[in-house]
Motif scaffolding. Structure first.
Motif, PDB file in Angstrom:
ATOM      1  N   GLN A 134     -53.821  -8.241  11.913  1.00 61.92           N
ATOM      2  CA  GLN A 134     -53.066  -7.736  10.757  1.00 61.92           C
ATOM      3  C   GLN A 134     -51.745  -7.127  11.195  1.00 61.92           C
ATOM      4  O   GLN A 134     -50.708  -7.335  10.553  1.00 61.92           O
ATOM      5  N   GLN A 135     -51.774  -6.382  12.285  1.00 58.67           N
ATOM      6  CA  GLN A 135     -50.546  -5.759  12.779  1.00 58.67           C
ATOM      7  C   GLN A 135     -49.538  -6.830  13.195  1.00 58.67           C
ATOM      8  O   GLN A 135     -48.349  -6.720  12.875  1.00 58.67           O
ATOM      9  N   THR A 136     -50.019  -7.866  13.872  1.00 61.10           N
ATOM     10  CA  THR A 136     -49.128  -8.955  14.281  1.00 61.10           C
ATOM     11  C   THR A 136     -48.523  -9.636  13.060  1.00 61.10           C
ATOM     12  O   THR A 136     -47.326  -9.929  13.031  1.00 61.10           O
ATOM     13  N   GLU A 137     -49.347  -9.871  12.050  1.00 59.71           N
ATOM     14  CA  GLU A 137     -48.861 -10.507  10.822  1.00 59.71           C
ATOM     15  C   GLU A 137     -47.806  -9.633  10.136  1.00 59.71           C
ATOM     16  O   GLU A 137     -46.763 -10.130   9.697  1.00 59.71           O
ATOM     17  N   LEU A 138     -48.075  -8.339  10.055  1.00 62.70           N
ATOM     18  CA  LEU A 138     -47.118  -7.428   9.429  1.00 62.70           C
ATOM     19  C   LEU A 138     -45.812  -7.362  10.221  1.00 62.70           C
ATOM     20  O   LEU A 138     -44.724  -7.327   9.630  1.00 62.70           O
ATOM     21  N   GLU A 139     -45.915  -7.360  11.540  1.00 59.36           N
ATOM     22  CA  GLU A 139     -44.704  -7.353  12.367  1.00 59.36           C
ATOM     23  C   GLU A 139     -43.884  -8.614  12.124  1.00 59.36           C
ATOM     24  O   GLU A 139     -42.657  -8.546  12.012  1.00 59.36           O
ATOM     25  N   GLN A 140     -44.565  -9.759  12.020  1.00 57.89           N
ATOM     26  CA  GLN A 140     -43.857 -11.014  11.770  1.00 57.89           C
ATOM     27  C   GLN A 140     -43.180 -10.992  10.404  1.00 57.89           C
ATOM     28  O   GLN A 140     -42.044 -11.425  10.256  1.00 57.89           O
ATOM     29  N   ARG A 141     -43.892 -10.465   9.408  1.00 60.75           N
ATOM     30  CA  ARG A 141     -43.285 -10.353   8.072  1.00 60.75           C
ATOM     31  C   ARG A 141     -42.055  -9.461   8.095  1.00 60.75           C
ATOM     32  O   ARG A 141     -41.043  -9.760   7.462  1.00 60.75           O
ATOM     33  N   MET A 142     -42.171  -8.345   8.833  1.00 61.09           N
ATOM     34  CA  MET A 142     -41.021  -7.435   8.921  1.00 61.09           C
ATOM     35  C   MET A 142     -39.841  -8.127   9.593  1.00 61.09           C
ATOM     36  O   MET A 142     -38.698  -8.021   9.140  1.00 61.09           O
ATOM     37  N   LEU A 143     -40.109  -8.861  10.689  1.00 64.17           N
ATOM     38  CA  LEU A 143     -39.027  -9.562  11.382  1.00 64.17           C
ATOM     39  C   LEU A 143     -38.396 -10.613  10.475  1.00 64.17           C
ATOM     40  O   LEU A 143     -37.172 -10.766  10.444  1.00 64.17           O
ATOM     41  N   ALA A 145     -65.096  -3.833  18.457  1.00 65.62           N
ATOM     42  CA  ALA A 145     -64.270  -4.901  19.033  1.00 65.62           C
ATOM     43  C   ALA A 145     -63.783  -5.841  17.941  1.00 65.62           C
ATOM     44  O   ALA A 145     -62.602  -6.229  17.926  1.00 65.62           O
ATOM     45  N   ARG A 146     -64.666  -6.210  16.983  1.00 66.66           N
ATOM     46  CA  ARG A 146     -64.254  -7.079  15.871  1.00 66.66           C
ATOM     47  C   ARG A 146     -63.194  -6.392  15.015  1.00 66.66           C
ATOM     48  O   ARG A 146     -62.191  -7.004  14.631  1.00 66.66           O
ATOM     49  N   ASP A 147     -63.426  -5.107  14.724  1.00 66.38           N
ATOM     50  CA  ASP A 147     -62.455  -4.363  13.918  1.00 66.38           C
ATOM     51  C   ASP A 147     -61.112  -4.275  14.634  1.00 66.38           C
ATOM     52  O   ASP A 147     -60.055  -4.410  14.005  1.00 66.38           O
ATOM     53  N   THR A 148     -61.164  -4.077  15.950  1.00 66.41           N
ATOM     54  CA  THR A 148     -59.925  -3.992  16.728  1.00 66.41           C
ATOM     55  C   THR A 148     -59.180  -5.317  16.691  1.00 66.41           C
ATOM     56  O   THR A 148     -57.958  -5.348  16.510  1.00 66.41           O
ATOM     57  N   GLU A 149     -59.902  -6.427  16.846  1.00 69.24           N
ATOM     58  CA  GLU A 149     -59.265  -7.747  16.774  1.00 69.24           C
ATOM     59  C   GLU A 149     -58.659  -7.995  15.396  1.00 69.24           C
ATOM     60  O   GLU A 149     -57.536  -8.502  15.277  1.00 69.24           O
ATOM     61  N   ARG A 150     -59.399  -7.628  14.349  1.00 71.78           N
ATOM     62  CA  ARG A 150     -58.907  -7.828  12.981  1.00 71.78           C
ATOM     63  C   ARG A 150     -57.642  -6.996  12.744  1.00 71.78           C
ATOM     64  O   ARG A 150     -56.651  -7.489  12.207  1.00 71.78           O
ATOM     65  N   LEU A 151     -57.680  -5.737  13.166  1.00 71.83           N
ATOM     66  CA  LEU A 151     -56.515  -4.870  12.986  1.00 71.83           C
ATOM     67  C   LEU A 151     -55.323  -5.360  13.806  1.00 71.83           C
ATOM     68  O   LEU A 151     -54.170  -5.287  13.357  1.00 71.83           O
ATOM     69  N   SER A 152     -55.584  -5.869  14.989  1.00 66.23           N
ATOM     70  CA  SER A 152     -54.510  -6.407  15.827  1.00 66.23           C
ATOM     71  C   SER A 152     -53.863  -7.616  15.150  1.00 66.23           C
ATOM     72  O   SER A 152     -52.636  -7.743  15.137  1.00 66.23           O
TER      73      SER A 152
END
Length: 153
Positions: free
Chosen positions: A74-83, A65-72
């Motif tokens: 990171q994914q949100t941050e990367l999506e924001q950077r891409m946008l 669950a912690r790993d999933t939250e961390r990866l989520s």
């Protein structure tokens, strides 16, 4: 009856006895370690082992669950950077388009000025002949005026 039939009839009960005996031996072999122990103690051991397994599974689930939250995150941050990167690229592309249009307009004006100058300014020999014609016309006009003045005086 022939010999084979007699042998098969006699061997069937023997085979059944062997299968039953083998099954009994197997079950008693499996249950033999349990015969000497107290049932309460065995339940207690089983419960403690299952508790250990359940705790391990719980820890694994918490870690997942912690790993999933961390990866989520990171994914949100990367999506924001891409946008943001796409937005910056769009802005840069628009600026480049404006600059290109501006340069194209300047080039068109410069080409028009060059064409106008070429039309206004004759080439080499033609320019010399034109100037010579003007000089001769001025000289002829002056000669006519001088001749008229002499004739009147």
């Amino acid at each position: 009856m022939n010999k084979q039939e007699e042998t098969s009839i006699i061997s069937e009960p023997t085979q059944q006895k062997n299968v039953i005996q083998t099954a009994k031996d197997f079950v008693s072999g499996v249950l033999s370690p349990l015969k000497g122990k107290d049932m309460g103690q065995m339940v207690e051991e089983f419960t403690s082992e299952m508790t250990l397994v359940a705790e391990g599974l719980s820890e694994d689930q918490e870690k997942l669950a912690r790993d999933t939250e961390r990866l989520s995150a990171q994914q949100t941050e990367l999506e924001q950077r891409m946008l943001d990167g796409f937005h910056d690229q769009d802005v840069a592309a628009e600026e480049m388009q404006k600059e290109i249009i501006s340069l194209k307009n300047r080039l068109d004006k410069t080409e028009k000025l060059l064409q106008d100058k070429k039309q206004k300014k004759p080439d080499g020999l033609y320019a010399v002949l034109r100037q010579a014609t003007w000089l001769i016309a001025i000289g002829a006009g002056a000669w006519i005026i001088v001749t008229i003045i002499k004739a009147l005086t």
